[in-house]
Scaffold this motif. Structure first.
Motif, PDB file in Angstrom:
ATOM      1  N   ASP A   1       0.844  -1.195   0.000  1.00 52.38           N
ATOM      2  CA  ASP A   1       0.000   0.000   0.000  1.00 52.38           C
ATOM      3  C   ASP A   1       0.880   1.246   0.000  1.00 52.38           C
ATOM      4  O   ASP A   1       1.394   1.663   1.033  1.00 52.38           O
ATOM      5  CB  ASP A   1      -0.909  -0.024   1.239  1.00 52.38           C
ATOM      6  N   ARG A   2       1.109   1.799  -1.171  1.00 55.00           N
ATOM      7  CA  ARG A   2       1.947   2.970  -1.425  1.00 55.00           C
ATOM      8  C   ARG A   2       3.434   2.592  -1.442  1.00 55.00           C
ATOM      9  O   ARG A   2       3.837   1.572  -0.906  1.00 55.00           O
ATOM     10  CB  ARG A   2       1.680   4.083  -0.412  1.00 55.00           C
ATOM     11  N   PHE A   3       4.212   3.474  -2.021  1.00 53.43           N
ATOM     12  CA  PHE A   3       5.611   3.135  -2.284  1.00 53.43           C
ATOM     13  C   PHE A   3       6.435   2.987  -1.011  1.00 53.43           C
ATOM     14  O   PHE A   3       7.387   2.212  -0.960  1.00 53.43           O
ATOM     15  CB  PHE A   3       6.247   4.175  -3.224  1.00 53.43           C
ATOM     16  N   TYR A   4       6.073   3.725   0.050  1.00 53.61           N
ATOM     17  CA  TYR A   4       6.889   3.621   1.258  1.00 53.61           C
ATOM     18  C   TYR A   4       6.658   2.292   1.987  1.00 53.61           C
ATOM     19  O   TYR A   4       7.521   1.852   2.740  1.00 53.61           O
ATOM     20  CB  TYR A   4       6.672   4.815   2.202  1.00 53.61           C
ATOM     21  N   SER A   5       5.519   1.653   1.740  1.00 52.58           N
ATOM     22  CA  SER A   5       5.339   0.299   2.269  1.00 52.58           C
ATOM     23  C   SER A   5       6.184  -0.687   1.476  1.00 52.58           C
ATOM     24  O   SER A   5       6.735  -1.644   2.044  1.00 52.58           O
ATOM     25  CB  SER A   5       3.865  -0.101   2.209  1.00 52.58           C
ATOM     26  N   GLU A   6       6.308  -0.462   0.178  1.00 51.40           N
ATOM     27  CA  GLU A   6       7.185  -1.301  -0.638  1.00 51.40           C
ATOM     28  C   GLU A   6       8.629  -1.159  -0.161  1.00 51.40           C
ATOM     29  O   GLU A   6       9.361  -2.159  -0.053  1.00 51.40           O
ATOM     30  CB  GLU A   6       7.056  -0.906  -2.112  1.00 51.40           C
ATOM     31  N   GLU A   7       9.051   0.051   0.147  1.00 52.54           N
ATOM     32  CA  GLU A   7      10.402   0.268   0.662  1.00 52.54           C
ATOM     33  C   GLU A   7      10.621  -0.487   1.974  1.00 52.54           C
ATOM     34  O   GLU A   7      11.688  -1.051   2.211  1.00 52.54           O
ATOM     35  CB  GLU A   7      10.642   1.766   0.892  1.00 52.54           C
ATOM     36  N   ALA A   8       9.604  -0.480   2.808  1.00 48.31           N
ATOM     37  CA  ALA A   8       9.745  -1.064   4.147  1.00 48.31           C
ATOM     38  C   ALA A   8       9.732  -2.587   4.144  1.00 48.31           C
ATOM     39  O   ALA A   8      10.407  -3.217   4.969  1.00 48.31           O
ATOM     40  CB  ALA A   8       8.635  -0.542   5.060  1.00 48.31           C
ATOM     41  N   TYR A   9       8.967  -3.190   3.238  1.00 51.62           N
ATOM     42  CA  TYR A   9       8.716  -4.631   3.341  1.00 51.62           C
ATOM     43  C   TYR A   9       9.179  -5.470   2.155  1.00 51.62           C
ATOM     44  O   TYR A   9       9.301  -6.690   2.277  1.00 51.62           O
ATOM     45  CB  TYR A   9       7.211  -4.882   3.529  1.00 51.62           C
ATOM     46  N   SER A  10       9.394  -4.870   0.994  1.00 51.19           N
ATOM     47  CA  SER A  10       9.577  -5.686  -0.209  1.00 51.19           C
ATOM     48  C   SER A  10      10.811  -6.577  -0.148  1.00 51.19           C
ATOM     49  O   SER A  10      10.794  -7.716  -0.644  1.00 51.19           O
ATOM     50  CB  SER A  10       9.643  -4.795  -1.452  1.00 51.19           C
ATOM     51  N   PHE A  11      11.890  -6.104   0.462  1.00 53.90           N
ATOM     52  CA  PHE A  11      13.094  -6.934   0.506  1.00 53.90           C
ATOM     53  C   PHE A  11      12.886  -8.174   1.381  1.00 53.90           C
ATOM     54  O   PHE A  11      13.452  -9.235   1.119  1.00 53.90           O
ATOM     55  CB  PHE A  11      14.306  -6.119   0.971  1.00 53.90           C
ATOM     56  N   MET A  12      12.043  -8.043   2.410  1.00 55.49           N
ATOM     57  CA  MET A  12      11.723  -9.212   3.237  1.00 55.49           C
ATOM     58  C   MET A  12      10.890 -10.219   2.444  1.00 55.49           C
ATOM     59  O   MET A  12      11.082 -11.427   2.554  1.00 55.49           O
ATOM     60  CB  MET A  12      10.960  -8.781   4.490  1.00 55.49           C
ATOM     61  N   ILE A  13       9.938  -9.709   1.660  1.00 55.45           N
ATOM     62  CA  ILE A  13       9.117 -10.575   0.818  1.00 55.45           C
ATOM     63  C   ILE A  13       9.982 -11.270  -0.228  1.00 55.45           C
ATOM     64  O   ILE A  13       9.835 -12.471  -0.485  1.00 55.45           O
ATOM     65  CB  ILE A  13       7.992  -9.770   0.143  1.00 55.45           C
ATOM     66  N   LYS A  14      10.891 -10.535  -0.813  1.00 57.07           N
ATOM     67  CA  LYS A  14      11.758 -11.113  -1.838  1.00 57.07           C
ATOM     68  C   LYS A  14      12.597 -12.266  -1.270  1.00 57.07           C
ATOM     69  O   LYS A  14      12.812 -13.281  -1.944  1.00 57.07           O
ATOM     70  CB  LYS A  14      12.681 -10.037  -2.413  1.00 57.07           C
ATOM     71  N   GLU A  15      13.049 -12.118  -0.034  1.00 56.31           N
ATOM     72  CA  GLU A  15      13.881 -13.152   0.579  1.00 56.31           C
ATOM     73  C   GLU A  15      13.056 -14.355   1.040  1.00 56.31           C
ATOM     74  O   GLU A  15      13.454 -15.507   0.838  1.00 56.31           O
ATOM     75  CB  GLU A  15      14.640 -12.559   1.767  1.00 56.31           C
ATOM     76  N   SER A  16      11.894 -14.102   1.659  1.00 59.60           N
ATOM     77  CA  SER A  16      11.105 -15.185   2.249  1.00 59.60           C
ATOM     78  C   SER A  16      10.093 -15.794   1.285  1.00 59.60           C
ATOM     79  O   SER A  16       9.725 -16.958   1.438  1.00 59.60           O
ATOM     80  CB  SER A  16      10.365 -14.673   3.498  1.00 59.60           C
ATOM     81  N   CYS A  17       9.625 -15.000   0.323  1.00 55.41           N
ATOM     82  CA  CYS A  17       8.612 -15.480  -0.642  1.00 55.41           C
ATOM     83  C   CYS A  17       9.052 -15.104  -2.052  1.00 55.41           C
ATOM     84  O   CYS A  17       8.413 -14.259  -2.712  1.00 55.41           O
ATOM     85  CB  CYS A  17       7.246 -14.880  -0.340  1.00 55.41           C
ATOM     86  N   PRO A  18      10.129 -15.677  -2.538  1.00 53.52           N
ATOM     87  CA  PRO A  18      10.686 -15.251  -3.828  1.00 53.52           C
ATOM     88  C   PRO A  18       9.743 -15.462  -5.006  1.00 53.52           C
ATOM     89  O   PRO A  18       9.876 -14.769  -6.025  1.00 53.52           O
ATOM     90  CB  PRO A  18      11.944 -16.118  -3.967  1.00 53.52           C
ATOM     91  N   ASP A  19       8.786 -16.390  -4.890  1.00 56.25           N
ATOM     92  CA  ASP A  19       7.865 -16.657  -5.994  1.00 56.25           C
ATOM     93  C   ASP A  19       6.546 -15.893  -5.868  1.00 56.25           C
ATOM     94  O   ASP A  19       5.616 -16.128  -6.652  1.00 56.25           O
ATOM     95  CB  ASP A  19       7.569 -18.155  -6.080  1.00 56.25           C
ATOM     96  N   ALA A  20       6.459 -14.995  -4.901  1.00 57.59           N
ATOM     97  CA  ALA A  20       5.245 -14.184  -4.748  1.00 57.59           C
ATOM     98  C   ALA A  20       5.309 -12.990  -5.691  1.00 57.59           C
ATOM     99  O   ALA A  20       6.337 -12.327  -5.821  1.00 57.59           O
ATOM    100  CB  ALA A  20       5.106 -13.704  -3.306  1.00 57.59           C
ATOM    101  N   LEU A  21       4.196 -12.723  -6.358  1.00 57.57           N
ATOM    102  CA  LEU A  21       4.092 -11.542  -7.205  1.00 57.57           C
ATOM    103  C   LEU A  21       4.094 -10.299  -6.315  1.00 57.57           C
ATOM    104  O   LEU A  21       3.311 -10.197  -5.374  1.00 57.57           O
ATOM    105  CB  LEU A  21       2.795 -11.602  -8.010  1.00 57.57           C
ATOM    106  N   ARG A  22       4.984  -9.367  -6.603  1.00 55.21           N
ATOM    107  CA  ARG A  22       5.077  -8.140  -5.805  1.00 55.21           C
ATOM    108  C   ARG A  22       4.327  -7.022  -6.535  1.00 55.21           C
ATOM    109  O   ARG A  22       4.729  -6.591  -7.613  1.00 55.21           O
ATOM    110  CB  ARG A  22       6.539  -7.767  -5.568  1.00 55.21           C
ATOM    111  N   ILE A  23       3.245  -6.554  -5.905  1.00 57.93           N
ATOM    112  CA  ILE A  23       2.361  -5.560  -6.513  1.00 57.93           C
ATOM    113  C   ILE A  23       2.441  -4.260  -5.726  1.00 57.93           C
ATOM    114  O   ILE A  23       2.287  -4.254  -4.502  1.00 57.93           O
ATOM    115  CB  ILE A  23       0.900  -6.052  -6.518  1.00 57.93           C
ATOM    116  N   LEU A  24       2.679  -3.167  -6.408  1.00 58.02           N
ATOM    117  CA  LEU A  24       2.652  -1.841  -5.783  1.00 58.02           C
ATOM    118  C   LEU A  24       1.315  -1.183  -6.080  1.00 58.02           C
ATOM    119  O   LEU A  24       0.955  -0.989  -7.244  1.00 58.02           O
ATOM    120  CB  LEU A  24       3.787  -0.969  -6.330  1.00 58.02           C
ATOM    121  N   ASP A  25       0.560  -0.854  -5.036  1.00 64.12           N
ATOM    122  CA  ASP A  25      -0.662  -0.073  -5.193  1.00 64.12           C
ATOM    123  C   ASP A  25      -0.308   1.388  -4.902  1.00 64.12           C
ATOM    124  O   ASP A  25      -0.102   1.769  -3.754  1.00 64.12           O
ATOM    125  CB  ASP A  25      -1.744  -0.568  -4.238  1.00 64.12           C
TER     126      ASP A  25
END
Length: 475
Positions: free
Chosen positions: A120-144
């Motif tokens: 939810d917004r770009f600053y949430s992507e900044e805060a969490y996306s690297f954790m998602i990339k490491e723990s859920c590498p096959d999850a689609l990462r969507i920026l709203d």
């Protein structure tokens, strides 16, 4: 500390044409839970949650994680609360890597693999996306995106720079606001603190867009802007507002309504600026011609400054938050939205049209909503004005002329059906997510810009977050 709140969720099976495998979609917000009765962004997020819990067949479980501790329960309508009860909600503090990993593992062990994450917004992507990339590498990462923040903030800074008194609504100012582009905000001879801040937001937001697999864009105007920033078209999908069909015949008529209304949460700077402009410049001139008219101002979180603008004598009535906005909008004849800056689709305008209330606004308010007819005439459900004189004249004429008012109301229902139809827009978003999930590996392989931004030397947000986590643990 992770606080987990469980609610019942309908489980799908292959017998009704839905995937038989468990698949999870996770929404993440660093700062706020969706509050549909307080903000337009909350309304739109709630609609997306409804899409993935009720309409879509892609997922069997939906979750919302947020950095804010308090989960709101009383600020939503019964319909909205029922939608949110289908979503399992989790509180997790920001900059807590291990807690996030524990949460992700817990969700996946109980509900199946996380296949999509919506930031939810770009600053949430900044805060969490690297954790998602490491723990859920096959999850689609969507920026709203909600809106293009760098556009909104840049326009705000531009207006504050050009009009220090905060009372100017002119064609010259509107022209400069509407032609502003954050990527052009680099002229060294005119650089100032406003531009430095706006430029920083632009670069962060653009990097977040490129790091993501798919981007939800609220406005067609902002889609066009992102194309000029060389964002690949396959990465963008229009995800605007989602409105049920409106039966104009059931709405109160011209003579059943009275007074003006304006709406907007007071944590949002464009709304504060708009109310001040109404109080000091626009409303006194309307009231001078319509002696008995009143202006009702609604919005969550009114500050003392906003409440002090209340004036019974002039009919300028600051009510603050309202539980049933639709009920009041159906009583009012016109919504006023003299927005001098902002971005995205303005929820107040969509709400007013749903309730059969025409709108007088500025080009900022009308951006991405109106359309051209066959004669190349701009279609709008009310009026669009670029200066104070035209705004006042349009408001008075619409308020007093039943024929113009009826024509405006009819146009608004057409625009709702054309741009914001719920079923059409749900299909659009659902299809885009499905397509991206099927193709994300191939897209990632050829997305050089994203790969570059994910390179360790470019990941300052990740290491800054880890530094904060370590620092707080040492205290």
């Amino acid at each position: 500390m992770i606080r987990k709140l469980n609610y019942t969720f309908r489980q799908y099976s292959s017998s009704n044409g839905v995937t038989s495998q468990k698949q999870v979609i996770l929404f993440l917000s660093s700062a706020s839970w969706p509050q549909p009765n307080a903000t337009a962004a909350g309304t739109r997020t709630n609609s997306l949650l409804e899409l993935f819990t009720t309409y879509s067949k892609l997922f069997t479980s939906a979750h919302f994680g947020c950095g804010a501790a308090d989960i709101p329960t009383s600020s939503s309508s019964a319909h909205d609360v029922n939608n949110l009860r289908k979503v399992q909600r989790h509180h997790i503090k920001m900059n807590r890597g291990q807690e996030m990993k524990d949460l992700l593992n817990s969700i996946q062990s109980e509900h199946g693999p996380i296949k999509a994450v919506v930031f939810d917004r770009f600053y949430s992507e900044e805060a969490y996306s690297f954790m998602i990339k490491e723990s859920c590498p096959d999850a689609l990462r969507i920026l709203d995106m909600q809106d293009v923040h760098s556009l909104r903030i840049g326009r705000q800074n531009l207006v504050k720079t050009l009009d220090t008194d905060g009372r100017n609504l002119s064609s010259c100012l509107m022209d400069k606001v509407m032609t502003f582009d954050p990527k052009d905000n680099y002229e060294e001879d005119t650089i100032n603190n406003y531009k430095i801040h706006s430029r920083d937001i632009f670069l962060r937001e653009l990097a977040s867009i490129h790091r993501s697999d798919l981007v939800f864009v609220c406005s067609s105007a902002e889609m066009k802007l992102l194309y000029t920033w060389n964002v690949p078209s396959w990465k963008l999908t229009l995800a605007s507002f989602f409105c049920d069909k409106v039966d104009r015949e059931t709405l109160p008529s011209f003579h059943d309504r009275c007074d003006f209304v304006t709406v907007g949460g007071f944590k949002h700077q464009p709304n504060i600026d708009s109310v001040k402009l109404l109080r000091y410049e626009i409303w006194p001139r309307i009231r001078n011609q319509l002696n008995n008219a009143k202006l009702h101002i609604y919005g969550a979180y009114p500050t003392h400054e906003m409440q002090s603008l209340h004036d019974d004598k002039s009919g300028f009535l600051v009510h603050g938050r309202i539980d049933d906005l639709d009920n009041d909008l159906k009583k009012r004849r016109i919504l006023l939205a003299p927005l001098r800056f902002g971005a995205g689709i303005k929820g107040k305008i969509v709400d007013a049209w749903r309730c059969g209330c025409p709108v007088i606004t500025t080009p900022v308010g009308a951006e991405g909503i109106g359309m051209m007819d066959d004669a190349n005439i701009f279609e709008w459900g009310g009026g669009v004005a670029s200066d104070t004189d035209d705004f006042v004249e349009s408001a008075v004429n619409l308020y007093t002329d039943e024929m113009i008012w009826n024509r405006s109301q009819k146009r608004s229902t057409v625009l709702l059906r054309t741009i914001f139809d719920k079923e059409h827009n749900f299909n659009l978003v659902d299809s885009a997510v499905k397509d991206a999930m099927n193709k994300f590996k191939g897209r990632r392989a050829c997305d050089i810009t994203s790969a570059m931004l994910w390179h360790q030397n470019m990941r300052s947000t990740k290491y800054f977050s880890k530094w904060i986590e370590l620092k707080e643990k040492m205290v």
